[in-house]
Design an enzyme around this catalytic site. Sequence first.
Site, PDB file in Angstrom:
ATOM      1  N   ASP A 237       0.885  -1.366   0.220  1.00  0.00           N
ATOM      2  CA  ASP A 237      -0.020  -0.105  -0.294  1.00  0.00           C
ATOM      3  C   ASP A 237       0.769   1.354   0.128  1.00  0.00           C
ATOM      4  O   ASP A 237       0.506   2.396   0.585  1.00  0.00           O
ATOM      5  CB  ASP A 237      -1.039  -0.039   1.213  1.00  0.00           C
TER       6      ASP A 237
ATOM      7  N   GLY B 289       1.401   3.265  -2.375  1.00  0.00           N
ATOM      8  CA  GLY B 289       1.101   3.879  -3.517  1.00  0.00           C
ATOM      9  C   GLY B 289       1.485   3.487  -4.813  1.00  0.00           C
ATOM     10  O   GLY B 289       1.586   4.427  -5.844  1.00  0.00           O
ATOM     11  N   LYS B 290       1.718   2.258  -5.173  1.00  0.00           N
ATOM     12  CA  LYS B 290       2.286   1.835  -6.028  1.00  0.00           C
ATOM     13  C   LYS B 290       1.196   2.030  -7.496  1.00  0.00           C
ATOM     14  O   LYS B 290       1.588   2.459  -8.481  1.00  0.00           O
ATOM     15  CB  LYS B 290       2.337   0.321  -6.137  1.00  0.00           C
ATOM     16  N   GLY B 291      -0.119   1.778  -7.201  1.00  0.00           N
ATOM     17  CA  GLY B 291      -1.182   1.912  -8.358  1.00  0.00           C
ATOM     18  C   GLY B 291      -1.023   3.332  -8.940  1.00  0.00           C
ATOM     19  O   GLY B 291      -0.950   3.484 -10.025  1.00  0.00           O
TER      20      GLY B 291
ATOM     21  N   GLY C 160      -4.249  -4.249  -3.842  1.00  0.00           N
ATOM     22  CA  GLY C 160      -5.640  -3.235  -4.096  1.00  0.00           C
ATOM     23  C   GLY C 160      -4.856  -2.159  -4.351  1.00  0.00           C
ATOM     24  O   GLY C 160      -4.062  -1.428  -3.839  1.00  0.00           O
ATOM     25  N   HIS C 161      -4.587  -1.813  -5.971  1.00  0.00           N
ATOM     26  CA  HIS C 161      -3.820  -0.718  -6.314  1.00  0.00           C
ATOM     27  C   HIS C 161      -4.853   0.493  -6.740  1.00  0.00           C
ATOM     28  O   HIS C 161      -5.643   0.235  -7.640  1.00  0.00           O
ATOM     29  CB  HIS C 161      -2.887  -0.912  -7.505  1.00  0.00           C
TER      30      HIS C 161
ATOM     31  N   ARG D  64       2.716 -29.159  -7.051  1.00  0.00           N
ATOM     32  CA  ARG D  64       2.390 -29.573  -8.374  1.00  0.00           C
ATOM     33  C   ARG D  64       0.709 -30.019  -8.722  1.00  0.00           C
ATOM     34  O   ARG D  64       0.641 -30.976  -9.334  1.00  0.00           O
ATOM     35  CB  ARG D  64       3.494 -30.470  -8.698  1.00  0.00           C
TER      36      ARG D  64
ATOM     37  N   GLN E 173       2.114  -5.949  -3.193  1.00  0.00           N
ATOM     38  CA  GLN E 173       2.752  -6.074  -1.795  1.00  0.00           C
ATOM     39  C   GLN E 173       4.099  -5.305  -1.617  1.00  0.00           C
ATOM     40  O   GLN E 173       4.010  -4.270  -2.416  1.00  0.00           O
ATOM     41  CB  GLN E 173       2.844  -7.718  -1.209  1.00  0.00           C
TER      42      GLN E 173
ATOM     43  N   ASP F 199       2.179  14.702   1.972  1.00  0.00           N
ATOM     44  CA  ASP F 199       1.180  15.505   1.980  1.00  0.00           C
ATOM     45  C   ASP F 199       0.684  15.124   3.411  1.00  0.00           C
ATOM     46  O   ASP F 199      -0.033  16.072   4.185  1.00  0.00           O
ATOM     47  CB  ASP F 199       0.174  15.754   0.870  1.00  0.00           C
TER      48      ASP F 199
HETATM   49  P1  GDP Z   1      -0.646   0.363  -3.336  1.00  0.00           P
HETATM   50  O1  GDP Z   1      -1.336  -0.854  -2.853  1.00  0.00           O
HETATM   51  O2  GDP Z   1       0.942   0.432  -3.144  1.00  0.00           O
HETATM   52  O3  GDP Z   1      -1.070   0.687  -4.901  1.00  0.00           O
HETATM   53  O4  GDP Z   1      -1.402   1.510  -2.665  1.00  0.00           O
HETATM   54  P2  GDP Z   1      -3.039   1.479  -2.249  1.00  0.00           P
HETATM   55  O5  GDP Z   1      -3.753   2.027  -3.349  1.00  0.00           O
HETATM   56  O6  GDP Z   1      -3.368   0.334  -1.557  1.00  0.00           O
HETATM   57  O7  GDP Z   1      -3.180   2.471  -1.147  1.00  0.00           O
HETATM   58  C1  GDP Z   1      -2.429   4.056  -1.349  1.00  0.00           C
HETATM   59  C2  GDP Z   1      -3.699   5.021  -0.945  1.00  0.00           C
HETATM   60  O8  GDP Z   1      -3.215   6.236  -0.950  1.00  0.00           O
HETATM   61  C3  GDP Z   1      -4.612   4.989  -1.870  1.00  0.00           C
HETATM   62  O9  GDP Z   1      -5.973   5.305  -1.512  1.00  0.00           O
HETATM   63  C4  GDP Z   1      -4.264   6.204  -2.923  1.00  0.00           C
HETATM   64  O10 GDP Z   1      -5.358   6.889  -3.634  1.00  0.00           O
HETATM   65  C5  GDP Z   1      -3.613   6.953  -1.906  1.00  0.00           C
HETATM   66  N1  GDP Z   1      -2.358   7.940  -2.416  1.00  0.00           N
HETATM   67  C6  GDP Z   1      -1.471   7.381  -3.109  1.00  0.00           C
HETATM   68  N2  GDP Z   1      -0.666   8.193  -3.461  1.00  0.00           N
HETATM   69  C7  GDP Z   1      -0.680   9.396  -2.409  1.00  0.00           C
HETATM   70  C8  GDP Z   1      -0.077  10.691  -1.931  1.00  0.00           C
HETATM   71  O11 GDP Z   1       1.001  11.111  -2.512  1.00  0.00           O
HETATM   72  N3  GDP Z   1      -0.816  11.389  -1.142  1.00  0.00           N
HETATM   73  C9  GDP Z   1      -2.038  11.097  -0.617  1.00  0.00           C
HETATM   74  N4  GDP Z   1      -2.756  11.789   0.258  1.00  0.00           N
HETATM   75  N5  GDP Z   1      -2.822   9.869  -0.897  1.00  0.00           N
HETATM   76  C10 GDP Z   1      -2.115   9.051  -1.874  1.00  0.00           C
HETATM   77  P1  IMO Z   2      -0.783  -4.120  -2.163  1.00  0.00           P
HETATM   78  O1  IMO Z   2      -0.318  -4.637  -3.525  1.00  0.00           O
HETATM   79  C1  IMO Z   2      -0.899  -4.549   2.072  1.00  0.00           C
HETATM   80  C2  IMO Z   2      -1.079  -8.792   3.688  1.00  0.00           C
HETATM   81  C3  IMO Z   2      -2.421  -8.993   4.475  1.00  0.00           C
HETATM   82  C4  IMO Z   2      -1.671 -10.160   5.499  1.00  0.00           C
HETATM   83  C5  IMO Z   2      -0.462 -10.691   4.833  1.00  0.00           C
HETATM   84  C6  IMO Z   2      -0.851 -12.096   3.949  1.00  0.00           C
HETATM   85  O2  IMO Z   2      -1.962  -3.485  -2.395  1.00  0.00           O
HETATM   86  O3  IMO Z   2       0.219  -3.317  -1.635  1.00  0.00           O
HETATM   87  P2  IMO Z   2      -2.566 -12.888   2.022  1.00  0.00           P
HETATM   88  O4  IMO Z   2      -3.756 -12.327   1.748  1.00  0.00           O
HETATM   89  O5  IMO Z   2      -1.513 -11.956   0.902  1.00  0.00           O
HETATM   90  O6  IMO Z   2      -2.178 -14.119   2.216  1.00  0.00           O
HETATM   91  O7  IMO Z   2      -2.158 -11.849   3.258  1.00  0.00           O
HETATM   92  O8  IMO Z   2      -0.228  -9.912   3.515  1.00  0.00           O
HETATM   93  N1  IMO Z   2      -1.015  -8.164   2.375  1.00  0.00           N
HETATM   94  C7  IMO Z   2      -1.078  -6.684   2.073  1.00  0.00           C
HETATM   95  N2  IMO Z   2      -1.055  -5.693   2.746  1.00  0.00           N
HETATM   96  N3  IMO Z   2      -1.217  -4.504   0.642  1.00  0.00           N
HETATM   97  C8  IMO Z   2      -1.175  -5.392  -0.034  1.00  0.00           C
HETATM   98  O9  IMO Z   2      -1.240  -5.709  -1.284  1.00  0.00           O
HETATM   99  C9  IMO Z   2      -1.362  -6.819   0.652  1.00  0.00           C
HETATM  100  N4  IMO Z   2      -1.365  -8.046   0.018  1.00  0.00           N
HETATM  101  C10 IMO Z   2      -1.270  -9.039   1.345  1.00  0.00           C
HETATM  102  O10 IMO Z   2      -2.803  -8.114   5.076  1.00  0.00           O
HETATM  103  O11 IMO Z   2      -1.015  -9.377   6.477  1.00  0.00           O
HETATM  104 MG    MG Z   3      -2.899  -1.792  -1.751  1.00  0.00          MG
END
Ligand code: GDP
Ligand code: IMO
Ligand code: MG
Length: 400
Positions: A15, A17-19, A42-43, A140, A201, A310
């Site tokens: 999480d 902010g990869k997406g 969840g991106h 397998r 992840q 921010d």
């Molecule tokens: P990911 O899994 O790495 O793609 O990240 P997520 O999407 O799960 O979580 C990142 C959250 O932060 C999302 O709600 C984005 O919309 C938000 N986000 C990403 N970059 C920024 C940023 O620079 N500032 C703020 N305030 N929100 C951001």
């Molecule tokens: P993105 O790509 C944050 C965490 C779960 C749990 C552990 C194992 O959005 O960054 P799993 O379902 O993979 O067997 O869960 O990994 N987890 C994540 N936490 N962002 C993710 O993906 C995650 N994918 C799995 O919360 O702790």
């Molecule tokens: Mg995510």
Amino acid sequence: MQKMHTALIGLQWGDEGKGKLIDYLANSFDCIARYQGGANAGHTVIYKNKKISLHLVPSGIFHPQKICIIGNGVVIDIKQLEKELKELSEMNINFENRFFISKRAHIIQPKHFIIEKEIAKEIGTTGRAIGPAYADKIIRKGIRMCDILNDDYLRSRGISRNFIEDLINFKKNYGHFIADTVELLHQFNEERKRILFEGAQGVMLDIDFGTYPFVTSSNPTTGGILTGTGIPPFFISRIIGVTKAYTTRVGKGPFPTEMGKTQQDIIREKGDEYGATTGRPRRCGWLDLVAIKFAIKITGTTELAISKIDVLDNMEEIKLATEYKINGELTDRFPPESWKLENVEPVYKVFPGWIKTKGIKKQNDLPKEAKEYLRFIEDSAGIKVSLISNGNKRSDLIGD
Ligand code: GDP
Ligand code: IMO
Ligand code: MG
């Protein structure tokens, strides 16, 4: 032969902010490829002012000309993929001829969700049956995307009639997206197309290098790109490691720099720190340079992207962990032992806060306190910060 491709890898517990960053960077690439994980990811991408969470489809999909690939290292829940593709179609995103699913990618089976129930509580998984699907791949007993192209072979695999029907239906609607993506990626390389590998992840959730057993079941780290797509190591010349300006973690497991409850609540609300896949509140903490330096080492990160700066706007002071104290001993090494990680006392450096980074477009225009914070990160990490994200929209981005 061209070999200058780029990867974006999360350096923390996901999480980061990869997406958002992939969606921003995609403009400069021809192809975006996911290499591991599944719908546990969840991106979030903001498209036409709408917040969209992508779980399987690469975050480059909103760019009309870009090719998006789901590599062999990804485990695929066909129901989730169908849902995502339908949603994209409803948004008038046309992905015909530019979206491909690896023939070698494994498929999540209904029985995996049953096994997942046991693990979900212990680890705090996303409940997406990721672990059981990878387990079957390794022992397998997996079913792969190419298998569903052959009904007779599929029937010989001892799966339930209902599931076979689901798979055959998937093939009718989406079978033409299933391809030998190894050949495609190598062909793109020959054609001098630029490839961007999208990590899911993060390093701290890596099955080998993360906080085991509180990890996911794949390798988000660089090695996962090679095994998860079929490209050789010398194809990758640039590795962007992304970290938030602080830290979050969802699910159970050690978290050395976790904040106190009141501070966590403030950051969670400011940063909207709720899981994009499960909606769970994310645990919040200060930036952990011990973990980040380890993550940079493991991945070979060549440059840093710092997101959500921010969210730290308007704070009196900002802390950052530079070392760990474990059983009275100081170290700047990230320990493999879970019992040590559970007993870390972080050593913090305290920085004065700043008023506002939101809306700023150039590094030079950042408040001096923010510059000082970023410079300290650069100096400790020994690499440059090339991208700073200061908002969730594609345009909230400061380049170098
Ligand atoms: P990911 O899994 O790495 O793609 O990240 P997520 O999407 O799960 O979580 C990142 C959250 O932060 C999302 O709600 C984005 O919309 C938000 N986000 C990403 N970059 C920024 C940023 O620079 N500032 C703020 N305030 N929100 C951001
Ligand atoms: P993105 O790509 C944050 C965490 C779960 C749990 C552990 C194992 O959005 O960054 P799993 O379902 O993979 O067997 O869960 O990994 N987890 C994540 N936490 N962002 C993710 O993906 C995650 N994918 C799995 O919360 O702790
Ligand atoms: Mg995510």
